[in-house]
Design a protein around this motif. Sequence first.
Motif, PDB file in Angstrom:
ATOM      1  N   GLN A  78      75.717  -5.896 -24.878  1.00 40.39           N
ATOM      2  CA  GLN A  78      75.994  -5.169 -23.638  1.00 40.39           C
ATOM      3  C   GLN A  78      75.130  -5.751 -22.525  1.00 40.39           C
ATOM      4  O   GLN A  78      74.168  -5.129 -22.073  1.00 40.39           O
ATOM      5  N   PRO A  79      75.443  -6.966 -22.069  1.00 33.24           N
ATOM      6  CA  PRO A  79      74.551  -7.650 -21.124  1.00 33.24           C
ATOM      7  C   PRO A  79      74.452  -6.961 -19.767  1.00 33.24           C
ATOM      8  O   PRO A  79      73.407  -7.027 -19.122  1.00 33.24           O
ATOM      9  N   ILE A  80      75.508  -6.298 -19.329  1.00 32.07           N
ATOM     10  CA  ILE A  80      75.461  -5.657 -18.013  1.00 32.07           C
ATOM     11  C   ILE A  80      74.483  -4.482 -18.023  1.00 32.07           C
ATOM     12  O   ILE A  80      73.650  -4.331 -17.123  1.00 32.07           O
ATOM     13  N   GLU A  81      74.545  -3.639 -19.064  1.00 39.00           N
ATOM     14  CA  GLU A  81      73.601  -2.532 -19.168  1.00 39.00           C
ATOM     15  C   GLU A  81      72.181  -3.049 -19.403  1.00 39.00           C
ATOM     16  O   GLU A  81      71.215  -2.457 -18.916  1.00 39.00           O
ATOM     17  N   VAL A  82      72.056  -4.133 -20.148  1.00 39.30           N
ATOM     18  CA  VAL A  82      70.731  -4.729 -20.350  1.00 39.30           C
ATOM     19  C   VAL A  82      70.126  -5.109 -19.010  1.00 39.30           C
ATOM     20  O   VAL A  82      68.940  -4.844 -18.732  1.00 39.30           O
ATOM     21  N   HIS A  83      70.926  -5.738 -18.156  1.00 39.82           N
ATOM     22  CA  HIS A  83      70.420  -6.136 -16.830  1.00 39.82           C
ATOM     23  C   HIS A  83      69.996  -4.921 -16.022  1.00 39.82           C
ATOM     24  O   HIS A  83      68.953  -4.927 -15.356  1.00 39.82           O
ATOM     25  N   GLU A  84      70.792  -3.862 -16.058  1.00 42.47           N
ATOM     26  CA  GLU A  84      70.467  -2.658 -15.285  1.00 42.47           C
ATOM     27  C   GLU A  84      69.132  -2.068 -15.740  1.00 42.47           C
ATOM     28  O   GLU A  84      68.298  -1.680 -14.910  1.00 42.47           O
ATOM     29  N   HIS A  85      68.916  -1.986 -17.046  1.00 46.43           N
ATOM     30  CA  HIS A  85      67.680  -1.372 -17.536  1.00 46.43           C
ATOM     31  C   HIS A  85      66.481  -2.302 -17.363  1.00 46.43           C
ATOM     32  O   HIS A  85      65.352  -1.821 -17.189  1.00 46.43           O
ATOM     33  N   LEU A  86      66.694  -3.614 -17.384  1.00 44.63           N
ATOM     34  CA  LEU A  86      65.584  -4.523 -17.095  1.00 44.63           C
ATOM     35  C   LEU A  86      65.143  -4.388 -15.641  1.00 44.63           C
ATOM     36  O   LEU A  86      63.946  -4.418 -15.339  1.00 44.63           O
ATOM     37  N   VAL A  87      66.105  -4.240 -14.735  1.00 45.96           N
ATOM     38  CA  VAL A  87      65.757  -4.023 -13.327  1.00 45.96           C
ATOM     39  C   VAL A  87      64.967  -2.727 -13.171  1.00 45.96           C
ATOM     40  O   VAL A  87      63.970  -2.670 -12.442  1.00 45.96           O
ATOM     41  N   ALA A  88      65.417  -1.675 -13.871  1.00 46.98           N
ATOM     42  CA  ALA A  88      64.704  -0.397 -13.791  1.00 46.98           C
ATOM     43  C   ALA A  88      63.312  -0.501 -14.420  1.00 46.98           C
ATOM     44  O   ALA A  88      62.358   0.120 -13.936  1.00 46.98           O
ATOM     45  N   ALA A  89      63.179  -1.300 -15.477  1.00 47.80           N
ATOM     46  CA  ALA A  89      61.874  -1.447 -16.126  1.00 47.80           C
ATOM     47  C   ALA A  89      60.893  -2.209 -15.244  1.00 47.80           C
ATOM     48  O   ALA A  89      59.681  -1.991 -15.324  1.00 47.80           O
ATOM     49  N   MET A  90      61.378  -3.107 -14.395  1.00 45.40           N
ATOM     50  CA  MET A  90      60.509  -3.925 -13.540  1.00 45.40           C
ATOM     51  C   MET A  90      60.263  -3.288 -12.178  1.00 45.40           C
ATOM     52  O   MET A  90      59.635  -3.905 -11.315  1.00 45.40           O
ATOM     53  N   ARG A  91      60.741  -2.077 -11.980  1.00 44.99           N
ATOM     54  CA  ARG A  91      60.698  -1.462 -10.662  1.00 44.99           C
ATOM     55  C   ARG A  91      59.285  -1.278 -10.142  1.00 44.99           C
ATOM     56  O   ARG A  91      59.025  -1.423  -8.945  1.00 44.99           O
ATOM     57  N   TYR A  92      58.313  -0.986 -11.014  1.00 41.18           N
ATOM     58  CA  TYR A  92      56.938  -0.743 -10.593  1.00 41.18           C
ATOM     59  C   TYR A  92      56.003  -1.899 -10.923  1.00 41.18           C
ATOM     60  O   TYR A  92      54.788  -1.731 -10.899  1.00 41.18           O
ATOM     61  N   GLY A  93      56.560  -3.051 -11.237  1.00 47.66           N
ATOM     62  CA  GLY A  93      55.722  -4.202 -11.539  1.00 47.66           C
ATOM     63  C   GLY A  93      55.269  -4.210 -12.985  1.00 47.66           C
ATOM     64  O   GLY A  93      55.750  -3.441 -13.835  1.00 47.66           O
ATOM     65  N   PRO A  94      54.299  -5.076 -13.317  1.00 46.22           N
ATOM     66  CA  PRO A  94      53.880  -5.215 -14.722  1.00 46.22           C
ATOM     67  C   PRO A  94      52.961  -4.117 -15.229  1.00 46.22           C
ATOM     68  O   PRO A  94      52.703  -4.051 -16.425  1.00 46.22           O
ATOM     69  N   GLU A  95      52.461  -3.255 -14.370  1.00 36.30           N
ATOM     70  CA  GLU A  95      51.453  -2.285 -14.799  1.00 36.30           C
ATOM     71  C   GLU A  95      51.929  -1.360 -15.913  1.00 36.30           C
ATOM     72  O   GLU A  95      51.230  -1.190 -16.913  1.00 36.30           O
ATOM     73  N   PRO A  96      53.122  -0.758 -15.831  1.00 39.03           N
ATOM     74  CA  PRO A  96      53.528   0.134 -16.928  1.00 39.03           C
ATOM     75  C   PRO A  96      54.059  -0.589 -18.159  1.00 39.03           C
ATOM     76  O   PRO A  96      54.357   0.063 -19.165  1.00 39.03           O
TER      77      PRO A  96
END
Length: 414
Positions: free
Chosen positions: A174-192
Motif C-alpha cells: 500500500q505505497p500511497i498510504e505508506v507515503h501519507e503516514h511517513l509524511v505525518a511521522a516526519m511532521r515534527y522533525g526527528p525528535e519524536p
Amino acid sequence: MRMVMNRSRLALTLSAALLVLWAAPADAQRPRAKQRTGAVQQPVSKKRNGTKQLLRTRQRPGARQQPISAQPPAPEQPVSVQPPAPEQPVPAQPPAPERQQASGTLEASGDRPWAKGISKEDQALVVELFETGNTLLKESIFVQAAESYRKALEHWDHPAIHYNLALALMNLDQPIEVHEHLVAAMRYGPEPLENEKFEYARNYKTLIEKQLARVEIACDLPGATVTLDGKTLFVGPGRHEGLVRVGTHSIIALKEGYLPTEKSRTLMPGEQVTLDLKLYTSDQVTQYRRRWPAWTPWVVMGSGLAVAAGGGLLHLETSKSYSAFDAGITERCLSGCERAPDDLAAMKARGDLMQKAAMGAYSIGGAALLTGAVLFYLNQPQAYRIDPDQGDATVDVTPLLSGDTNGVLATFRF
C-alpha cells in the motif's frame, strides 16, 4: 714391568675420556630449550677445523627447555598479500521494512506539540494498543498490527504511531498510504522518532515518490462530485493533489442537470498531471448543422418555378400562333386550298416550336421544384455534440512543395 705399563695405559685412557668430556659443549649434552617469542639468537663463530656451526639461543631465566626435534624445520611459507576488499556501494534505497526496527516508545511530555491535549486515559489506552501493534509487527502479523496502530491514532496522533503503521503497510503493498503516514511521522522533525528512523522515513518517502505518479485535480462548479477510479475525492468547488499508482486511471465529475465529464489518463512513474474539470449542460455542448447552406433548396425550387413560368409564357405564345393560323385558314381557304399560304405555314411552325419549348420548360421547372423539395427535407438541422475544451472539428490544409513531393497535408482536429 707389565703392571707398570698396564697402569700407564689405564691412566692415558681415563685422561683421554676426561679430555673429550671436557671439550664437548654443555649445550650438546642437554636438551635445547624451546625458543620463546622475542628471544634473541646469537650465532657462534665458525670453527676453522670444519666442525659444525652451532646456534646458541639466549634463554630467559626459568624458561622450560624442550627437546630438539630430529626433523629439519619446515621451509617458511611465503606470505600472500591479499588486496583489500572493495568497498561495498551504498544501496540507492533504504533497507527493507522487515529489517528496520520499529519505534518502541511514545514521548508523552506535556510540553511536546504532539502530546498537547491528550488525557492520561487516552495515553494509557494508546500505549497498550501501540505495544500490541509492535508485538504483532515483530511476529510479521501485518494486517492486525496495522489495525492496532489505526485504533491508536484515533486517540493520539503521534508521529511514532504513524511511523510504525507505515512499516506495517510496506509489507501490505500500500505505497500511497505508506507515503501519507511517513509524511505525518516526519511532521515534527526527528525528535519524536530518533535520527536514524527519521532518515529512513525521509529516504523511503523519496523512493516512493519516484515510483508513483502525482495528480492535481480541480473543479470549480459548486456541488460537483469528483471521483478517481470510483473513489470520491471531493465535492466542488475543490482541489485534490496526491500520489497514484502508475497505469490507466479514470477521473469523473458528476452533477445533476449537467453532462458527466470523464478523463482517462495513463500515468508513468514520476509523471505529474494537472486536470481542471468543467461540466456543461446539454444545450452548451449541443450544436446544429445542415448538409448544405440553408438557402440552397430555396434557390433550386425558385429556379424551377422560374423555368416553369417561362414554359407557361411559351405555351401562351403557342396558343396565339395556333389561333392566328386557324383564323387565316378559315378566311382564305373557304373554298378549299391545296396547301396553306406561306405566311400561315410559318405561323404554324412557330406555334409548334413554342409548344415544344413550353413542354421542355415545364419538365425542367418541375424537376427543379422536386429537387428543391428533396433538398429542403435533407437539409434539416441535425444536432451533434461538441467538446467545449477543444471546440468544433476543424480541418487544416497545408501545401507540401519539395523536390520529390508535391501535394497537400490535411490535419483533422475533432
